[in-house]
Design a protein around this motif. Sequence first.
Motif, PDB file in Angstrom:
ATOM      1  N   ARG A  22      47.018  42.959  45.216  1.00  0.00           N
ATOM      2  CA  ARG A  22      45.976  42.033  45.669  1.00  0.00           C
ATOM      3  C   ARG A  22      44.969  41.773  44.561  1.00  0.00           C
ATOM      4  O   ARG A  22      44.571  40.623  44.309  1.00  0.00           O
ATOM      5  N   THR A  23      44.546  42.843  43.851  1.00  0.00           N
ATOM      6  CA  THR A  23      43.593  42.670  42.758  1.00  0.00           C
ATOM      7  C   THR A  23      44.204  41.845  41.635  1.00  0.00           C
ATOM      8  O   THR A  23      43.541  41.000  41.024  1.00  0.00           O
ATOM      9  N   LEU A  25      46.451  39.495  41.872  1.00  0.00           N
ATOM     10  CA  LEU A  25      46.460  38.089  42.284  1.00  0.00           C
ATOM     11  C   LEU A  25      45.060  37.481  42.202  1.00  0.00           C
ATOM     12  O   LEU A  25      44.899  36.326  41.785  1.00  0.00           O
ATOM     13  N   ILE A  26      44.038  38.262  42.588  1.00  0.00           N
ATOM     14  CA  ILE A  26      42.659  37.772  42.501  1.00  0.00           C
ATOM     15  C   ILE A  26      42.282  37.505  41.047  1.00  0.00           C
ATOM     16  O   ILE A  26      41.681  36.469  40.712  1.00  0.00           O
ATOM     17  N   LEU A  28      44.322  36.875  38.576  1.00  0.00           N
ATOM     18  CA  LEU A  28      45.089  35.726  38.103  1.00  0.00           C
ATOM     19  C   LEU A  28      44.437  34.420  38.547  1.00  0.00           C
ATOM     20  O   LEU A  28      44.359  33.454  37.786  1.00  0.00           O
ATOM     21  N   PHE A  29      43.944  34.405  39.785  1.00  0.00           N
ATOM     22  CA  PHE A  29      43.225  33.231  40.280  1.00  0.00           C
ATOM     23  C   PHE A  29      41.925  33.016  39.490  1.00  0.00           C
ATOM     24  O   PHE A  29      41.591  31.888  39.110  1.00  0.00           O
ATOM     25  N   LEU A  30      41.197  34.107  39.213  1.00  0.00           N
ATOM     26  CA  LEU A  30      39.962  33.992  38.439  1.00  0.00           C
ATOM     27  C   LEU A  30      40.236  33.492  37.026  1.00  0.00           C
ATOM     28  O   LEU A  30      39.449  32.718  36.467  1.00  0.00           O
ATOM     29  N   ALA A  32      42.630  31.474  36.154  1.00  0.00           N
ATOM     30  CA  ALA A  32      42.884  30.033  36.255  1.00  0.00           C
ATOM     31  C   ALA A  32      41.580  29.266  36.435  1.00  0.00           C
ATOM     32  O   ALA A  32      41.376  28.203  35.825  1.00  0.00           O
ATOM     33  N   VAL A  33      40.673  29.806  37.257  1.00  0.00           N
ATOM     34  CA  VAL A  33      39.378  29.147  37.471  1.00  0.00           C
ATOM     35  C   VAL A  33      38.560  29.175  36.186  1.00  0.00           C
ATOM     36  O   VAL A  33      37.905  28.192  35.821  1.00  0.00           O
ATOM     37  N   LEU A  86      43.142  41.722  33.965  1.00  0.00           N
ATOM     38  CA  LEU A  86      44.419  41.272  34.529  1.00  0.00           C
ATOM     39  C   LEU A  86      45.587  41.984  33.856  1.00  0.00           C
ATOM     40  O   LEU A  86      46.528  42.421  34.531  1.00  0.00           O
ATOM     41  N   HIS A 188      56.756  39.572  36.863  1.00  0.00           N
ATOM     42  CA  HIS A 188      55.484  40.187  36.485  1.00  0.00           C
ATOM     43  C   HIS A 188      55.522  40.744  35.062  1.00  0.00           C
ATOM     44  O   HIS A 188      54.516  40.687  34.340  1.00  0.00           O
TER      45      HIS A 188
END
Length: 539
Positions: A22-23, A25-26, A28-30, A32-33, A86, A188
């Motif tokens: 979960r961390t 993925l978070i 990875l999203f951060l 991208a942002v 990450l 991964h």
Amino acid sequence: MSRPNPALALLRNSWRQLTSMRTALILLFLLAVAAIPGSLLPQRDVNIENVDAYFAANPQLAPVLDRLGMFDVFASTWFAAIYLLLFTSLVGCIVPRLREHVRALRAAPPAAPRRLDRLPQHARWTTGGDATASDATVGHSAAGDAPAAARDAIAAELRRRRWRVTVTDDSVAAEKGHLKETGNLVFHLSLIGVLLGVAVGSWFGWNGNRLLVAGPDTAFCNTVQQYDEYRLGPRISDGDLPRFCLELTDFTATFLETGQPASYSAEVQVDADGGAARTETFSVNSPLRLDDANVYLLGHGYVPVLRYTDRYGQAQTVSAPFLAVDGMLTSEGVASFPDANVDPATGARDPQLQVAFEGLFLPSAPQQPPYVRSTHPELRDPAVMLWAYRGNLGLDAGIPGSVYQIDQRQVEAGRLLPVGDPQLLRVGETMTLDDGTTIEFLDISQYVTLSVRHDPGSGLLLASSAALLLGLMPALFGRRRRVWFRVTPAGPDAASTTPGSSLVEAGGLPRTDHPGFGDEFRELIRALGGDAGPREGRH
């Protein structure tokens, strides 16, 4: 009994949280942002002029964004922090999963459950002794062992369908779908490879942009002083750059009638360190590959050649690159003559008599005014519109400025004044100013814009990206499932009365959500000689 160390417990819990999927993925999203500002805002390592223009257009906001690192996003501390977190999270998450996956691949399929009828898929049928024996691959039929022959036949069919099979005394266990977790891990691990490739390219790579005008007098050598803008990785110094020089000898561009470019091709003379000079041709989609550097062709433009004759009869010739402002290569630029009107008798140089011409170049000038836009990017009817200025150009003050624009601060302060009306010149035509000095449009040359790059992480990045896509397919579409078959001698109450018959009970369990598993299970039972429509087990 000793009490647990609170700091150690906090560290252990923090590590578990960081290395959870979960961390990852978070983060990875951060990441991208965090990359969005690097796409929306100009970056110093890509185009410093666009950054300067942003500061001029947004004097209040730009300094705030600069303090936040928004013009150097990919080199900022906060972006590096997300990147490293990450990377750590992925490594800490993947290593235990990889260990478990290897253990699962080496382990035999588990033994059959006691109650197969409780599994989501269930079937029961009776096999005939002769038919089963004829399908056996081991010679149990000769000994009259019908259940063993049936188990061997079932195992053979499962292996033919690429199931991992284990045969015990009374049952057959099989599983399939480990490729899903393999693809997951490959995905991964490839993501880690992508991060490593980007990191290696950032640390040990470099790039620079250069506007190169055709001709031997404007040849370019690979030093940081000759780049219009450049970026060196933290592990690279000026002396690490490979030694080579480029001279643009020819350039060919073709366009469609709509003005859209069809092809660009540049011919250069390459003088590499320690080697003989050679001629190379490259295009937009086929870069020039040198030792430890690639040269990419980004675009091209035109260079009006202008000759100014001052009041003392001294002539100066300037090849001024003009920058395109639209798709038809309508271009703007400046031809400056800071050393004009120097008295040859005394050598006195009056800064108030410096001259510059602001120009609008039209590769294909329209037949009628207004002459504000070219009709086609090819040199069909080239012309240049010139605005003359006389006065102090502000170059002696040592203040940095653009070579493609008149310093408007000098104009607004009245130190640089417009002279006369603008005039359209074609090749060979001359414009005369109020003091008798002239400017002549002699010729047209061309320039190319080049990006010279070295990215040692590109190979790893390419391989990791390809492996990432290959691993994504089984990770998305692979399904883990297990089946069991228990084979026992048929009792007196069995439906079949054939001598040597066996009772086969089958059960199936999907390890993940698999809507098509029921159809696969039924098709497998039919292939083994079972009922065409086995009933499903109880949940």
